[in-house]
Design an enzyme around this catalytic site. Structure first.
Site, PDB file in Angstrom:
ATOM      1  N   LYS A  58      10.209  78.858 147.488  1.00  0.00           N
ATOM      2  CA  LYS A  58       9.545  77.619 147.068  1.00  0.00           C
ATOM      3  C   LYS A  58       8.178  77.499 147.745  1.00  0.00           C
ATOM      4  O   LYS A  58       8.060  77.708 148.947  1.00  0.00           O
ATOM      5  CB  LYS A  58      10.430  76.408 147.420  1.00  0.00           C
ATOM      6  CG  LYS A  58       9.880  75.098 146.921  1.00  0.00           C
ATOM      7  CD  LYS A  58      10.903  73.978 147.056  1.00  0.00           C
ATOM      8  CE  LYS A  58      10.321  72.635 146.643  1.00  0.00           C
ATOM      9  NZ  LYS A  58       9.781  72.632 145.286  1.00  0.00           N
ATOM     10  N   HIS A  95      15.850  74.167 150.416  1.00  0.00           N
ATOM     11  CA  HIS A  95      15.562  74.979 149.226  1.00  0.00           C
ATOM     12  C   HIS A  95      15.557  76.470 149.566  1.00  0.00           C
ATOM     13  O   HIS A  95      15.466  76.862 150.735  1.00  0.00           O
ATOM     14  CB  HIS A  95      14.196  74.601 148.633  1.00  0.00           C
ATOM     15  CG  HIS A  95      14.208  73.315 147.863  1.00  0.00           C
ATOM     16  ND1 HIS A  95      14.096  72.085 148.469  1.00  0.00           N
ATOM     17  CD2 HIS A  95      14.343  73.072 146.524  1.00  0.00           C
ATOM     18  CE1 HIS A  95      14.166  71.127 147.546  1.00  0.00           C
ATOM     19  NE2 HIS A  95      14.311  71.701 146.366  1.00  0.00           N
TER      20      HIS A  95
END
Ligand code: NAP
Length: 248
Positions: free
Chosen positions: A135, A131
């Site tokens: 995040k 990601h």
């Protein structure tokens, strides 16, 4: 025409949902409600979609159920206690449906399903989720859900523990252990949301990979849930049953 209200309408996901609802020929955007707006604006809607925050979502859902409005929920942060409260609220309004899904991307749901189906056939299964570096949680909710599905499928099939001779380890080198499935979290500038499930047996490997490239990818799943929720009274967790994916 079905009237749809969107909670979190100015957020990244909510704004995308407003666009998708406005474009759909069978749906009407009845209200876009954001932080500080009066929820009464959504009172005439048949379905409300919630992409707000874990702090806001339960209050919105109490209001929806109270007012007989079906709800489709993408907001994260659901716990067993929250599901229990929702079931209790819905028991008092048996005609109302609520669908809560941690991931509305059809590709991500299929990736989890393919991984679950393949897992009992391989000795080793490991997950790598990748990601963007902003995040906040690791592993991702999707990786956690995938690990749980893989672990359940392997337990049901009576699989042996995965082979792993590691005796000395720098902490974290083998990733997180979720239900006996190793999950590795990569946070890399330039990425959005990606996941690979690696399966290995003697002489062969299989890799299932999904890439989320744009929030627009969540919209077919959100709209499918909006169209289905009125026919599903009570609480539905996950989009699998809406898409006709059966967990055997
Ligand atoms: P975001 O951009 O921060 O949007 C949240 C919006 O909700 C903001 O505009 C916020 O307003 C508003 N809001 C806060 N309290 C509210 C209330 N009581 N009533 C109405 N609106 C309220 O976040 P996002 O990226 O869109 O994500 C929203 C949620 O969806 C997160 O929980 C995220 O993890 C989840 N998500 C789920 C999926 C899925 O497939 N299920 C996919 C992506 C994201 P303020 O900014 O003024 O507070």
């Amino acid at each position: 025409m079905m009237d749809v209200a969107v909670f979190g309408a100015n957020g990244r996901m909510g704004a995308e949902v407003c666009r998708a609802v406005s474009r759909a020929a069978d749906l009407e955007l009845a209200a876009g409600i954001d932080f500080g707006d009066d929820r009464a604006g959504a009172a005439g809607a048949q379905v409300a979609v919630d992409f707000t925050t874990p702090d806001a979502v339960m209050d919105n859902l109490r209001w929806c159920i109270d007012n007989g409005i079906h709800a489709v929920v993408g907001t994260t942060g659901f716990t067993a206690e929250r599901y229990a409260e929702l079931r209790e609220l819905l028991a008092a309004k048996p005609q109302v449906g609520v669908i809560v899904a941690a991931n509305f991307s059809i590709g991500a749901i299929l990736m989890m399903d393919f991984a679950r189906r393949a897992a009992p056939f391989y000795e080793s299964v490991e997950i790598i989720e990748l990601h963007h570096p902003n995040k906040k949680d690791a592993p991702s909710g999707t990786a956690t859900a995938t690990a749980a599905k893989i672990a359940a499928a392997r337990a049901k099939a009576g699989c042996a523990p995965m082979p792993d001779a590691t005796e000395q380890e720098v902490p974290g080198a083998r990733g997180a252990d979720l239900d006996g499935v190793r999950v590795h979290s990569v946070r890399l500038q330039g990425l959005i949301a990606h996941q690979e499930v690696h399966l290995g047996a003697q002489g062969e490997t299989l890799t299932v990979r999904h890439d989320s490239l744009d929030r627009v990818s969540f919209m077919p799943g959100v709209l499918a849930a909006v169209r289905a929720v009125a026919e599903r009274p009570g609480l539905t967790i996950g989009l699998e049953s809406v898409l006709g994916i059966q967990e055997d």
